[in-house]
Design a protein around this motif. Sequence first.
Motif, mmCIF file in Angstrom:
data_model
loop_
_atom_site.group_PDB
_atom_site.id
_atom_site.type_symbol
_atom_site.label_atom_id
_atom_site.label_comp_id
_atom_site.label_asym_id
_atom_site.label_seq_id
_atom_site.Cartn_x
_atom_site.Cartn_y
_atom_site.Cartn_z
ATOM 1 N N MET A 109 0.836 -1.196 0.000
ATOM 2 C CA MET A 109 0.000 0.000 0.000
ATOM 3 C C MET A 109 0.872 1.248 0.000
ATOM 4 O O MET A 109 1.885 1.320 0.708
ATOM 5 C CB MET A 109 -0.921 0.018 1.222
ATOM 6 N N VAL A 110 0.464 2.217 -0.802
ATOM 7 C CA VAL A 110 1.239 3.452 -0.893
ATOM 8 C C VAL A 110 0.613 4.590 -0.103
ATOM 9 O O VAL A 110 1.293 5.557 0.248
ATOM 10 C CB VAL A 110 1.446 3.879 -2.355
ATOM 11 N N TYR A 111 -0.671 4.505 0.143
ATOM 12 C CA TYR A 111 -1.356 5.507 0.941
ATOM 13 C C TYR A 111 -2.268 4.804 1.941
ATOM 14 O O TYR A 111 -2.947 3.837 1.595
ATOM 15 C CB TYR A 111 -2.209 6.439 0.067
ATOM 16 N N TRP A 112 -2.274 5.333 3.149
ATOM 17 C CA TRP A 112 -3.121 4.798 4.208
ATOM 18 C C TRP A 112 -3.973 5.909 4.791
ATOM 19 O O TRP A 112 -3.515 7.045 4.940
ATOM 20 C CB TRP A 112 -2.277 4.218 5.341
ATOM 21 N N GLY A 113 -5.186 5.547 5.130
ATOM 22 C CA GLY A 113 -6.007 6.465 5.890
ATOM 23 C C GLY A 113 -5.853 6.159 7.370
ATOM 24 O O GLY A 113 -5.404 5.074 7.747
ATOM 25 N N LYS A 114 -6.209 7.109 8.190
ATOM 26 C CA LYS A 114 -6.244 6.843 9.622
ATOM 27 C C LYS A 114 -7.387 5.880 9.891
ATOM 28 O O LYS A 114 -8.408 5.921 9.241
ATOM 29 C CB LYS A 114 -6.446 8.135 10.406
ATOM 30 N N GLY A 115 -7.207 5.011 10.816
ATOM 31 C CA GLY A 115 -8.202 3.992 11.069
ATOM 32 C C GLY A 115 -9.479 4.517 11.694
ATOM 33 O O GLY A 115 -9.523 5.604 12.279
ATOM 34 N N THR A 116 -10.502 3.731 11.563
ATOM 35 C CA THR A 116 -11.776 4.016 12.218
ATOM 36 C C THR A 116 -12.176 2.779 13.010
ATOM 37 O O THR A 116 -12.123 1.656 12.508
ATOM 38 C CB THR A 116 -12.859 4.428 11.195
ATOM 39 N N GLN A 117 -12.545 3.000 14.269
ATOM 40 C CA GLN A 117 -12.816 1.878 15.172
ATOM 41 C C GLN A 117 -14.206 1.308 14.935
ATOM 42 O O GLN A 117 -15.193 2.051 14.909
ATOM 43 C CB GLN A 117 -12.697 2.344 16.636
ATOM 44 N N VAL A 118 -14.259 0.009 14.800
ATOM 45 C CA VAL A 118 -15.526 -0.716 14.727
ATOM 46 C C VAL A 118 -15.580 -1.665 15.921
ATOM 47 O O VAL A 118 -14.679 -2.481 16.103
ATOM 48 C CB VAL A 118 -15.645 -1.515 13.417
ATOM 49 N N THR A 119 -16.604 -1.523 16.730
ATOM 50 C CA THR A 119 -16.783 -2.378 17.898
ATOM 51 C C THR A 119 -18.147 -3.037 17.814
ATOM 52 O O THR A 119 -19.164 -2.353 17.701
ATOM 53 C CB THR A 119 -16.671 -1.576 19.204
#
Length: 122
Positions: A109-119
């Motif tokens: 992967m060359v670009y990543w987004g900041k994560g989003t929490q799924v609970t």
Amino acid sequence: QLQASGGGLVQAGGSLRLSCAASGRTFTGYATEWFRQAPGKEREFVASFTGSSGSTYYTGSAKGRFTISRDNAKNTVYLQMNNLKAEDTAVYYCAADSYSSGSRNPKDMVYWGKGTQVTVSS
């Protein structure tokens, strides 16, 4: 830059839709992928939308429950998650792949987004 959103707390059996918007660039030519990482575990592939043909791929546990889609006009990729289970609990990340066919390997992967929490509560 990629910005993921849409995570939250949901009961088992519920649904969430994650979004990943690109700013300053387009997804044209890139595969766009979703990964997730649970506490104490490695980041794992969830789904991909290839840049070459628009094909989709899913990890086994996501097949039949998750749907990845992309709106090129909005530079946004989505992950619709239905029938969520407790084991889906993780931080979800979107990414753009240097391989338009989608490698499903986090290292590519060359670009990543900041994560989003799924609970998902059981």
